[in-house]
Enzyme design. Structure first.
Site, short mmCIF file in Angstrom:
data_model
loop_
_atom_site.label_atom_id
_atom_site.label_comp_id
_atom_site.label_asym_id
_atom_site.label_seq_id
_atom_site.Cartn_x
_atom_site.Cartn_y
_atom_site.Cartn_z
N GLY A 172 0.84 -1.19 0.00
CA GLY A 172 0.00 0.00 0.00
C GLY A 172 0.87 1.24 0.00
N CYS A 175 6.28 -0.57 6.75
CA CYS A 175 5.87 0.63 6.03
C CYS A 175 7.03 1.09 5.17
CB CYS A 175 5.49 1.72 7.03
SG CYS A 175 4.98 3.27 6.27
N LEU A 176 6.75 1.47 3.94
CA LEU A 176 7.81 1.94 3.04
C LEU A 176 8.50 3.18 3.60
CD1 LEU A 176 5.97 1.44 -0.37
CD2 LEU A 176 7.85 0.05 0.54
N HIS A 211 -3.89 0.64 7.94
CA HIS A 211 -2.57 1.28 7.90
C HIS A 211 -2.59 2.50 6.97
CE1 HIS A 211 2.02 0.87 7.67
NE2 HIS A 211 1.74 1.71 6.67
N HIS A 239 -2.42 6.77 7.64
CA HIS A 239 -1.47 7.71 7.02
C HIS A 239 -2.14 9.05 6.70
CE1 HIS A 239 2.43 5.87 6.37
NE2 HIS A 239 1.93 4.79 5.80
CO CO Z 1 2.88 2.97 5.51
#
Ligand code: CO
Length: 157
Positions: free
Chosen positions: A46, A88-89, A130, A134
């Protein structure tokens, strides 16, 4: 088309509440196209617009059967509970143990402004939660129970 730079947790855009999208124009379509390319390139599940520095309520979720574009998403329903690893990226190289609902249903607009609903269990539900977080400036590291240790990560591989 173009890859966008993924910002990491110290950047202020990741900690702000994003604004509602009101124009379903070429600029939004370009953002979605770029985000999709960036998500695929980074092998993520995502991606939210604030992660590429855009403070708008836009997220992508890879459901396994394709990438959903969610504009102005809201949570309609959740059920159950799951506790599992989450990454998370914007927090590269780390994973945390996070409690999320087992099932989640969201309502969102597509790139042309049409409302639709999407639902999922397990990873998809986790991802909806998630990514929606954000948009309110919340990272999983703020809601997790703890980071996973290197030993736990190695055991998972
Ligand atoms: Co994230």
């Amino acid at each position: 088309m173009g890859l966008r730079k993924i910002l990491t947790e110290q950047e202020s855009s990741l900690h702000k509440v994003c604004k509602t999208v009101t124009s379903f124009d070429r600029k939004l379509h370009k953002l979605l196209d770029d985000m999709k390319e960036t998500l695929i390139e980074s092998n993520g599940v995502g991606l939210a617009a604030p992660q590429v520095g855009i403070l708008r309520r836009v997220v992508l979720v890879d459901t396994g059967d394709g990438i959903l574009e969610l504009v102005n998403p809201t949570m309609l329903e959740t059920d159950g509970e799951q506790v599992g690893p989450e990454g998370c990226l914007s927090v590269p190289g780390k994973y945390g143990l996070v409690k999320r609902p087992y099932y989640a249903k969201v309502r969102a607009q597509d790139r042309d402004g049409n409302w639709y609903e999407a639902e999922g269990e397990e990873l998809i539900a986790r991802c909806f939660c998630h990514e929606l977080d954000h948009l309110d400036g919340i990272l999983y590291t703020e809601v997790m129970e703890r980071f996973l240790t290197d030993e736990e990560l190695e055991a998972d591989e």
